[in-house]
Design a protein around this motif. Structure first.
Motif, PDB file in Angstrom:
ATOM      1  N   THR A   1       0.913  -0.989   0.053  1.00 12.44           N
ATOM      2  CA  THR A   1       0.115  -0.172   0.000  1.00 12.44           C
ATOM      3  C   THR A   1       0.757   1.270   0.100  1.00 12.44           C
ATOM      4  O   THR A   1       2.124   1.005   0.005  1.00 12.44           O
ATOM      5  CB  THR A   1      -0.895  -0.057   1.035  1.00 12.44           C
ATOM      6  OG1 THR A   1      -2.033   1.185   0.996  1.00 12.44           O
ATOM      7  CG2 THR A   1      -0.288   0.060   2.330  1.00 12.44           C
TER       8      THR A   1
ATOM      9  N   ARG B   1      -7.946   7.887  -0.565  1.00  7.75           N
ATOM     10  CA  ARG B   1      -9.272   6.914  -0.242  1.00  7.75           C
ATOM     11  C   ARG B   1     -10.054   6.918   1.124  1.00  7.75           C
ATOM     12  O   ARG B   1     -11.087   6.837   1.156  1.00  7.75           O
ATOM     13  CB  ARG B   1      -8.895   5.414  -0.594  1.00  7.75           C
ATOM     14  CG  ARG B   1      -8.216   5.193  -1.978  1.00  7.75           C
ATOM     15  CD  ARG B   1      -9.487   5.417  -3.019  1.00  7.75           C
ATOM     16  NE  ARG B   1      -9.002   5.141  -4.298  1.00  7.75           N
ATOM     17  CZ  ARG B   1      -9.187   4.105  -5.100  1.00  7.75           C
ATOM     18  NH1 ARG B   1     -10.334   3.311  -4.938  1.00  7.75           N
ATOM     19  NH2 ARG B   1      -8.807   4.098  -6.320  1.00  7.75           N
TER      20      ARG B   1
ATOM     21  N   ARG C   1      -4.600  -5.627   3.208  1.00 10.74           N
ATOM     22  CA  ARG C   1      -4.418  -4.310   2.891  1.00 10.74           C
ATOM     23  C   ARG C   1      -5.876  -3.670   2.934  1.00 10.74           C
ATOM     24  O   ARG C   1      -5.688  -2.271   3.155  1.00 10.74           O
ATOM     25  CB  ARG C   1      -3.471  -4.046   1.780  1.00 10.74           C
ATOM     26  CG  ARG C   1      -4.417  -4.372   0.506  1.00 10.74           C
ATOM     27  CD  ARG C   1      -3.435  -3.876  -0.575  1.00 10.74           C
ATOM     28  NE  ARG C   1      -4.165  -4.237  -1.892  1.00 10.74           N
ATOM     29  CZ  ARG C   1      -3.686  -3.893  -3.117  1.00 10.74           C
ATOM     30  NH1 ARG C   1      -2.772  -3.056  -3.307  1.00 10.74           N
ATOM     31  NH2 ARG C   1      -4.454  -4.065  -4.250  1.00 10.74           N
TER      32      ARG C   1
ATOM     33  N   GLY D   1     -15.582  -3.709   1.675  1.00 13.37           N
ATOM     34  CA  GLY D   1     -15.437  -2.208   1.800  1.00 13.37           C
ATOM     35  C   GLY D   1     -16.162  -1.411   0.820  1.00 13.37           C
ATOM     36  O   GLY D   1     -16.801  -0.420   1.237  1.00 13.37           O
ATOM     37  N   ASN D   2     -16.123  -1.669  -0.381  1.00 19.93           N
ATOM     38  CA  ASN D   2     -16.517  -0.736  -1.183  1.00 19.93           C
ATOM     39  C   ASN D   2     -18.055  -0.908  -1.157  1.00 19.93           C
ATOM     40  O   ASN D   2     -18.941   0.084  -1.198  1.00 19.93           O
ATOM     41  CB  ASN D   2     -16.268  -1.171  -2.711  1.00 19.93           C
ATOM     42  CG  ASN D   2     -16.509  -0.063  -3.648  1.00 19.93           C
ATOM     43  OD1 ASN D   2     -17.510  -0.095  -4.526  1.00 19.93           O
ATOM     44  ND2 ASN D   2     -15.667   0.964  -3.677  1.00 19.93           N
TER      45      ASN D   2
ATOM     46  N   HIS E   1     -19.031   9.709  12.529  1.00 23.49           N
ATOM     47  CA  HIS E   1     -18.222   8.445  12.951  1.00 23.49           C
ATOM     48  C   HIS E   1     -17.223   8.603  12.011  1.00 23.49           C
ATOM     49  O   HIS E   1     -17.277   9.163  10.751  1.00 23.49           O
ATOM     50  CB  HIS E   1     -19.092   7.400  12.780  1.00 23.49           C
ATOM     51  CG  HIS E   1     -18.150   6.087  12.669  1.00 23.49           C
ATOM     52  ND1 HIS E   1     -17.171   5.904  13.657  1.00 23.49           N
ATOM     53  CD2 HIS E   1     -18.165   5.065  11.755  1.00 23.49           C
ATOM     54  CE1 HIS E   1     -16.421   4.697  13.469  1.00 23.49           C
ATOM     55  NE2 HIS E   1     -17.071   4.093  12.272  1.00 23.49           N
TER      56      HIS E   1
ATOM     57  N   ASN F   1     -14.500   7.258   7.074  1.00 22.19           N
ATOM     58  CA  ASN F   1     -13.767   7.634   5.632  1.00 22.19           C
ATOM     59  C   ASN F   1     -14.080   9.194   5.523  1.00 22.19           C
ATOM     60  O   ASN F   1     -15.270   9.241   5.460  1.00 22.19           O
ATOM     61  CB  ASN F   1     -14.372   6.437   4.752  1.00 22.19           C
ATOM     62  CG  ASN F   1     -13.762   6.830   3.488  1.00 22.19           C
ATOM     63  OD1 ASN F   1     -13.697   7.803   2.801  1.00 22.19           O
ATOM     64  ND2 ASN F   1     -13.173   5.500   2.871  1.00 22.19           N
TER      65      ASN F   1
ATOM     66  N   ASN G   1     -10.430   4.694  12.018  1.00 23.36           N
ATOM     67  CA  ASN G   1     -11.660   4.262  12.456  1.00 23.36           C
ATOM     68  C   ASN G   1     -11.570   3.696  13.883  1.00 23.36           C
ATOM     69  O   ASN G   1     -10.862   2.468  14.068  1.00 23.36           O
ATOM     70  CB  ASN G   1     -12.399   3.440  11.284  1.00 23.36           C
ATOM     71  CG  ASN G   1     -13.574   2.817  11.975  1.00 23.36           C
ATOM     72  OD1 ASN G   1     -14.028   2.997  12.938  1.00 23.36           O
ATOM     73  ND2 ASN G   1     -14.352   2.317  10.909  1.00 23.36           N
TER      74      ASN G   1
HETATM   75  O1  UT7 Z   1     -16.865   1.790  10.234  1.00 20.06           O
HETATM   76  C1  UT7 Z   1     -17.721   1.038   9.673  1.00 20.06           C
HETATM   77  C2  UT7 Z   1     -18.168   1.552   8.557  1.00 20.06           C
HETATM   78  N1  UT7 Z   1     -16.975   1.306   7.324  1.00 20.06           N
HETATM   79  C3  UT7 Z   1     -16.818   2.253   6.519  1.00 20.06           C
HETATM   80  O2  UT7 Z   1     -17.895   2.907   6.230  1.00 20.06           O
HETATM   81  C4  UT7 Z   1     -15.845   1.806   5.451  1.00 20.06           C
HETATM   82  C5  UT7 Z   1     -16.456   1.989   4.085  1.00 20.06           C
HETATM   83  N2  UT7 Z   1     -15.392   1.608   3.179  1.00 20.06           N
HETATM   84  C6  UT7 Z   1     -14.126   2.255   2.958  1.00 20.06           C
HETATM   85  O3  UT7 Z   1     -13.818   3.244   3.543  1.00 20.06           O
HETATM   86  C7  UT7 Z   1     -13.648   1.856   1.340  1.00 20.06           C
HETATM   87  O4  UT7 Z   1     -14.312   1.299   0.786  1.00 20.06           O
HETATM   88  C8  UT7 Z   1     -11.826   1.215   1.500  1.00 20.06           C
HETATM   89  C9  UT7 Z   1     -11.313   2.712   2.100  1.00 20.06           C
HETATM   90  C10 UT7 Z   1     -12.206   0.367   2.607  1.00 20.06           C
HETATM   91  C11 UT7 Z   1     -11.601   1.114   0.089  1.00 20.06           C
HETATM   92  O5  UT7 Z   1     -11.793   2.174  -0.589  1.00 20.06           O
HETATM   93  P1  UT7 Z   1     -12.405   2.110  -2.158  1.00 20.06           P
HETATM   94  O6  UT7 Z   1     -12.339   3.197  -2.817  1.00 20.06           O
HETATM   95  O7  UT7 Z   1     -13.854   1.480  -2.099  1.00 20.06           O
HETATM   96  O8  UT7 Z   1     -11.469   0.829  -2.968  1.00 20.06           O
HETATM   97  P2  UT7 Z   1     -11.778  -0.475  -3.391  1.00 20.06           P
HETATM   98  O9  UT7 Z   1     -12.263  -1.406  -2.289  1.00 20.06           O
HETATM   99  O10 UT7 Z   1     -13.106  -0.481  -4.206  1.00 20.06           O
HETATM  100  O11 UT7 Z   1     -10.617  -1.117  -4.006  1.00 20.06           O
HETATM  101  C12 UT7 Z   1     -10.068  -0.246  -5.321  1.00 20.06           C
HETATM  102  C13 UT7 Z   1      -8.567  -1.005  -5.713  1.00 20.06           C
HETATM  103  C14 UT7 Z   1      -8.429  -2.330  -5.527  1.00 20.06           C
HETATM  104  O12 UT7 Z   1      -7.559  -2.668  -6.524  1.00 20.06           O
HETATM  105  P3  UT7 Z   1      -8.348  -3.155  -8.108  1.00 20.06           P
HETATM  106  O13 UT7 Z   1      -9.095  -4.440  -7.844  1.00 20.06           O
HETATM  107  O14 UT7 Z   1      -8.861  -1.894  -8.570  1.00 20.06           O
HETATM  108  O15 UT7 Z   1      -6.994  -3.465  -8.925  1.00 20.06           O
HETATM  109  C15 UT7 Z   1      -8.026  -2.894  -4.117  1.00 20.06           C
HETATM  110  O16 UT7 Z   1      -7.232  -4.019  -4.256  1.00 20.06           O
HETATM  111  O17 UT7 Z   1      -7.859  -0.417  -4.419  1.00 20.06           O
HETATM  112  C16 UT7 Z   1      -7.031  -1.594  -4.040  1.00 20.06           C
HETATM  113  N3  UT7 Z   1      -6.706  -1.580  -2.635  1.00 20.06           N
HETATM  114  C17 UT7 Z   1      -5.762  -0.976  -2.075  1.00 20.06           C
HETATM  115  N4  UT7 Z   1      -4.444  -0.354  -2.748  1.00 20.06           N
HETATM  116  C18 UT7 Z   1      -3.593   0.098  -2.077  1.00 20.06           C
HETATM  117  C19 UT7 Z   1      -7.699  -2.039  -1.350  1.00 20.06           C
HETATM  118  N5  UT7 Z   1      -6.653  -1.773  -0.376  1.00 20.06           N
HETATM  119  C20 UT7 Z   1      -5.595  -0.886  -0.847  1.00 20.06           C
HETATM  120  C21 UT7 Z   1      -4.613  -0.396  -0.016  1.00 20.06           C
HETATM  121  N6  UT7 Z   1      -3.697   0.033  -0.653  1.00 20.06           N
HETATM  122  N7  UT7 Z   1      -4.545  -0.390   1.207  1.00 20.06           N
END
Ligand code: UT7
Length: 326
Positions: free
Chosen positions: A29, A37, A152, A218-219, A253, A256, A283
């Motif tokens: 990461t 993000r 990650r 997550g998404n 809260h 994000n 968080n």
């Molecule tokens: O408190 C309880 C409630 N929780 C929440 O509200 C959390 C909600 N979710 C989030 O905050 C976000 O969904 C995350 C921060 C967890 C993730 O962000 P995102 O913009 O939704 O990313 P994603 O899961 O759609 O992933 C996009 C890309 C993926 O790669 P590909 O498949 O596009 O190649 C992931 O593998 O980002 C990749 N990715 C990372 N890259 C670098 C996921 N985690 C990481 C990371 N570093 N740590």
């Protein structure tokens, strides 16, 4: 009319700081990705000998001191947590013993990240009905013990901490104006910690499958959170006949930054009216909002008569809000 009022706040954050750069050394990461993000730059991690009740203790002592109260003045302790010291006894009972709060009943509440606001709902009901007079409400989490440091998508998000408030009745035109709590268990698989309970008790197999750490889609969670919190914030203000422009501070809260910005945008609220600390702590689940409250009060940003909107979303799924007049 009797309302419940928050008379003091306290918080405790463990000393150890884990930065995004520290996590870069563990998983694939980058600081840039995490900041862009999530808005998170660092988080706190409890010391090896610190558990949820220890963090709760320090936050509670701070709240009691500020209120010039002794622990025996409290008649109910509610601890919101999903990372309690052990399945039982409750973290609330462990806290009661350490504080010496001999006159208090004590129990834990599990509503994940919404736990503290759920606790406010219960506490204000207890106070308004006259069943309890002075309540210590705590959110405390040691999430670092339940993180899969190979994942990650989750290990970057969570941190440890605790926050506490003391609530008592008031006849003044202030206090908790309304609380709103909701759940949708059909979406329970979006955020969970599947191991360690009666469904998947600890075995070698559950350990190998990493079932004892937080799993999150997550998404998908993100999308539900944005939609739900936008609606919740709008509804809570409308229920109280408050226009968003009358709001002094949104205390969301801290999961994000993008979710928080979406809620602010929906309310047409400038970001200066949103209290943020997720950059420092990530968080912290049920501890998030009471830490925000304590820091906001300490910063002098909260003045008598201010309208504050508290809102949270988390595992369960659960979501909850409170409108408070300070
Ligand atoms: O408190 C309880 C409630 N929780 C929440 O509200 C959390 C909600 N979710 C989030 O905050 C976000 O969904 C995350 C921060 C967890 C993730 O962000 P995102 O913009 O939704 O990313 P994603 O899961 O759609 O992933 C996009 C890309 C993926 O790669 P590909 O498949 O596009 O190649 C992931 O593998 O980002 C990749 N990715 C990372 N890259 C670098 C996921 N985690 C990481 C990371 N570093 N740590």
């Amino acid at each position: 009319m009797i309302r419940a009022r928050i008379i003091s706040t306290g918080s405790y954050l463990p000393e150890k700081i884990i930065s995004n750069h520290d996590i870069e050394k563990i998983v694939d990461t980058s600081d840039e990705w995490i900041v862009e993000r999530t808005g998170i730059r660092e988080r706190r991690m409890a010391a090896d000998d610190e558990a949820a009740s220890d963090l709760a203790y320090h936050a509670s002592v701070s709240a009691l001191k500020k209120a010039h109260l002794k622990a025996r003045d409290i008649d109910l302790i509610i601890v919101a947590t999903v990372t309690g010291d052990m399945p039982f006894p409750s973290t609330a009972c462990l806290l009661q013993a350490r504080l010496g709060a001999k006159n208090a009943a004590a129990f834990d509440l599990n509503a994940a990240c919404s736990g503290f606001v759920y606790g406010m709902h219960i506490a204000q009901g207890m106070i308004k009905s006259g069943m309890h007079n002075r309540i210590l409400l705590v959110g405390t989490e040691v999430l670092s013990r339940f993180i899969d440091w190979d994942d990650r998508s989750t290990c970057i998000l969570f941190g440890d901490g605790a926050g506490a408030v003391i609530m008592e009745p008031t006849k003044e035109k202030r206090g908790v104006y309304s609380t709103h709590i909701y759940s949708d268990g059909s979406l329970s698989d979006l955020i969970s910690l599947p191991g360690g309970g009666s469904r998947n008790p600890c075995t070698r197999e559950t350990m190998l499958k990493t079932l004892h750490s937080i799993k999150m889609k997550g998404n998908e969670t993100f999308k539900v959170a944005v939609r739900t919190l936008e609606e919740l914030a709008t509804y809570t203000l409308a229920e109280n006949g408050i226009d968003p422009s009358q709001l002094s501070l949104l205390m969301p809260h801290q999961a994000n930054l993008r979710i928080i910005q979406a809620t602010a945008k929906r309310l047409n609220l400038p970001m200066e009216k949103v209290f943020l600390n997720l950059e420092k702590y990530g968080n912290t689940s049920a501890a998030s909002i009471p830490i925000v409250l304590d820091e906001a009060v300490a910063s002098g940003k909260v003045k008598d008569g201010d309208y504050l909107l508290l809102e949270a979303f988390g595992g369960g799924l659960t979501w909850a809000s409170a409108l408070v007049r300070w």
